[in-house]
Design a protein around this motif. Structure first.
Motif, PDB file in Angstrom:
ATOM      1  N   VAL A 119       0.840  -1.204   0.000  1.00 52.37           N
ATOM      2  CA  VAL A 119       0.000   0.000   0.000  1.00 52.37           C
ATOM      3  C   VAL A 119       0.876   1.256   0.000  1.00 52.37           C
ATOM      4  O   VAL A 119       0.658   2.200  -0.764  1.00 52.37           O
ATOM      5  CB  VAL A 119      -0.951   0.005   1.211  1.00 52.37           C
ATOM      6  N   ALA A 120       1.899   1.264   0.871  1.00 47.96           N
ATOM      7  CA  ALA A 120       2.738   2.456   1.021  1.00 47.96           C
ATOM      8  C   ALA A 120       3.580   2.720  -0.223  1.00 47.96           C
ATOM      9  O   ALA A 120       3.847   3.880  -0.560  1.00 47.96           O
ATOM     10  CB  ALA A 120       3.637   2.320   2.249  1.00 47.96           C
ATOM     11  N   THR A 121       4.007   1.672  -0.907  1.00 44.14           N
ATOM     12  CA  THR A 121       4.840   1.889  -2.102  1.00 44.14           C
ATOM     13  C   THR A 121       4.050   2.533  -3.238  1.00 44.14           C
ATOM     14  O   THR A 121       4.643   3.112  -4.156  1.00 44.14           O
ATOM     15  CB  THR A 121       5.445   0.564  -2.610  1.00 44.14           C
ATOM     16  N   THR A 122       2.740   2.475  -3.188  1.00 48.50           N
ATOM     17  CA  THR A 122       1.925   3.148  -4.206  1.00 48.50           C
ATOM     18  C   THR A 122       1.759   4.632  -3.917  1.00 48.50           C
ATOM     19  O   THR A 122       1.186   5.364  -4.723  1.00 48.50           O
ATOM     20  CB  THR A 122       0.534   2.509  -4.295  1.00 48.50           C
ATOM     21  N   GLY A 123       2.222   5.067  -2.759  1.00 44.29           N
ATOM     22  CA  GLY A 123       2.086   6.468  -2.377  1.00 44.29           C
ATOM     23  C   GLY A 123       0.972   6.729  -1.401  1.00 44.29           C
ATOM     24  O   GLY A 123       0.798   7.867  -0.933  1.00 44.29           O
ATOM     25  N   ALA A 124       0.207   5.706  -1.054  1.00 46.94           N
ATOM     26  CA  ALA A 124      -0.866   5.856  -0.076  1.00 46.94           C
ATOM     27  C   ALA A 124      -0.295   5.790   1.343  1.00 46.94           C
ATOM     28  O   ALA A 124       0.871   5.437   1.555  1.00 46.94           O
ATOM     29  CB  ALA A 124      -1.920   4.772  -0.282  1.00 46.94           C
ATOM     30  N   THR A 125      -1.132   6.129   2.318  1.00 44.77           N
ATOM     31  CA  THR A 125      -0.750   6.074   3.730  1.00 44.77           C
ATOM     32  C   THR A 125      -1.351   4.821   4.352  1.00 44.77           C
ATOM     33  O   THR A 125      -2.559   4.603   4.270  1.00 44.77           O
ATOM     34  CB  THR A 125      -1.244   7.321   4.487  1.00 44.77           C
TER      35      THR A 125
END
Length: 375
Positions: A119-125
């Motif tokens: 999730v975080a690698t996509t730019g989301a938190t």
């Protein structure tokens, strides 16, 4: 726990979940009876605005609520999170933000961490909850090999910096070997992570929001004995407290005492006792962030006092207190008036009915203060 969803049938998953909830109801709700310290509420700075009384878990809920409200990309997940969590830290958030943003995961810590990294690698938190810090180890490989390394191995082209892993930790009264561990030192050996442990509700909310918004992945450990036993007037609005900045809670001139989490409250009692019984002035420092830790604040205090006591609940061998002691010896050797004292848990699995004998309580710390001043 260590069992993956594929290896655990529906009945086993239900039994495991019910066991954890039963543990919380039986042990944590009555945890204040077993505390080895007295919790003294703090007062927030006036500039943080309007306050309302919250206990520790409510301050966590408030912080998560603000993070979800202000960041449309933020998601919150873990075992039983959609139901409010076994400690009730996520109560009402699924209803407010929907099942696409607040949801349950299988009983697989490795899977929870791996999903958070993705999730975080996509730019989301991403905010992941591990139900007990004691059960985080199946996910350790993902944390160490992927989460901590992602930015470095890609030459800063990619990262999973908007990932925070929350986990209840530390002694709870009689949680025994699987529900009372302090695991922060394992993760302090992982370059690329930030490791944080708050001491109370005001600090918990501000540090949690700082972790969630930080550009590096964070491990956020919550002393579970404080969930219902610690209450303060907590600012209702959005505020952040600085990471990697220690706080001097009690100023003193004779002995520097360093701790974090619940141990800070023990050291406060020791400082009062030492002043009353020995006329010894102790300076109490809450490290707040274990990695990267605030060396400057600690060294300034040691230069002033010349004597050091470091205390934590985790076992003494390879506990993070050893790193602090080594750094002090290197940086402040000529200022030291006595050998550095460490008062910690013993090198044994956490006991059940004998928990009181393992914990670094005020009496063990007080004996260390006596050794320091009489050296």
């Amino acid at each position: 726990m260590a069992t993956t969803l594929a290896n655990m049938g529906p009945a086993s998953r239900i039994i495991s979940s019910l066991f954890r909830r039963s543990f919380v109801k039986k042990h944590v709700c009555a945890s204040s009876r077993f505390m080895h310290f007295t919790y003294v509420p703090e007062t927030p700075p006036k500039q943080l605005g309007v306050t309302t009384k919250m206990n520790f878990f409510q301050s966590i809920t408030s912080g998560l609520d603000i993070a979800l409200a202000n960041d449309p990309s933020a998601v919150l997940f873990g075992e039983d999170v959609a139901f409010g969590g076994v400690f009730r830290c996520t109560i009402g958030l699924k209803e407010k933000y929907g099942a696409e943003r607040v949801f349950n995961c299988p009983l697989s810590e490795q899977g929870i961490v791996a999903f958070g990294i993705g999730v975080a690698t996509t730019g989301a938190t991403a905010v992941a909850e591990i139900q007990f810090a004691d059960y985080i180890f199946p996910g350790f490989d993902q944390i160490r090999t992927e989460m901590a390394m992602y930015r470095y191995r890609s030459g800063n082209e990619f990262d999973c910096g908007r990932l925070t892993i929350r986990a209840p930790c530390s002694a709870v009264g009689h949680g025994a070997l699987y529900h009372s561990q302090s695991v922060e030192a394992f993760f302090a050996h992982c370059p690329g992570l930030k490791v944080v442990m708050p001491r109370g509700p005001i600090q918990a909310k501000g540090l949690l929001l700082s972790c969630i918004r930080d550009d590096d992945p964070c491990m956020f450990f919550e002393p579970k004995v404080l969930y219902r036993s610690a209450s303060e007037e907590v600012p209702t609005g959005d505020y952040m407290l600085p990471l990697s900045k220690a706080e001097v809670l009690v100023e003193g001139s004779d002995v520097t005492m360093v701790g974090w989490g619940t141990q800070v409250h023990v050291l406060r009692e020791v400082a009062a006792l030492a002043q009353q019984k020995l006329n010894v002035s102790c300076e109490v420092i809450d490290l707040c962030t274990i990695l990267p830790w605030d060396q400057e604040t600690v060294m300034q205090s040691v230069v002033k006092t010349g004597r050091v006591l470091i205390a934590h609940e985790a076992p003494i061998t390879m506990g993070f207190g050893a790193e602090i002691a080594a750094t002090i010896q290197h940086e402040c050797f000529l200022n030291l008036e006595a050998p550095i004292e460490r008062v910690c848990g013993y090198d044994t699995p956490f006991p059940h009915v004998y928990e009181v004998f393992l914990l670094p309580d005020k009496w063990r710390c007080m004996e260390a203060v006596k050794r320091l001043i009489s050296y």
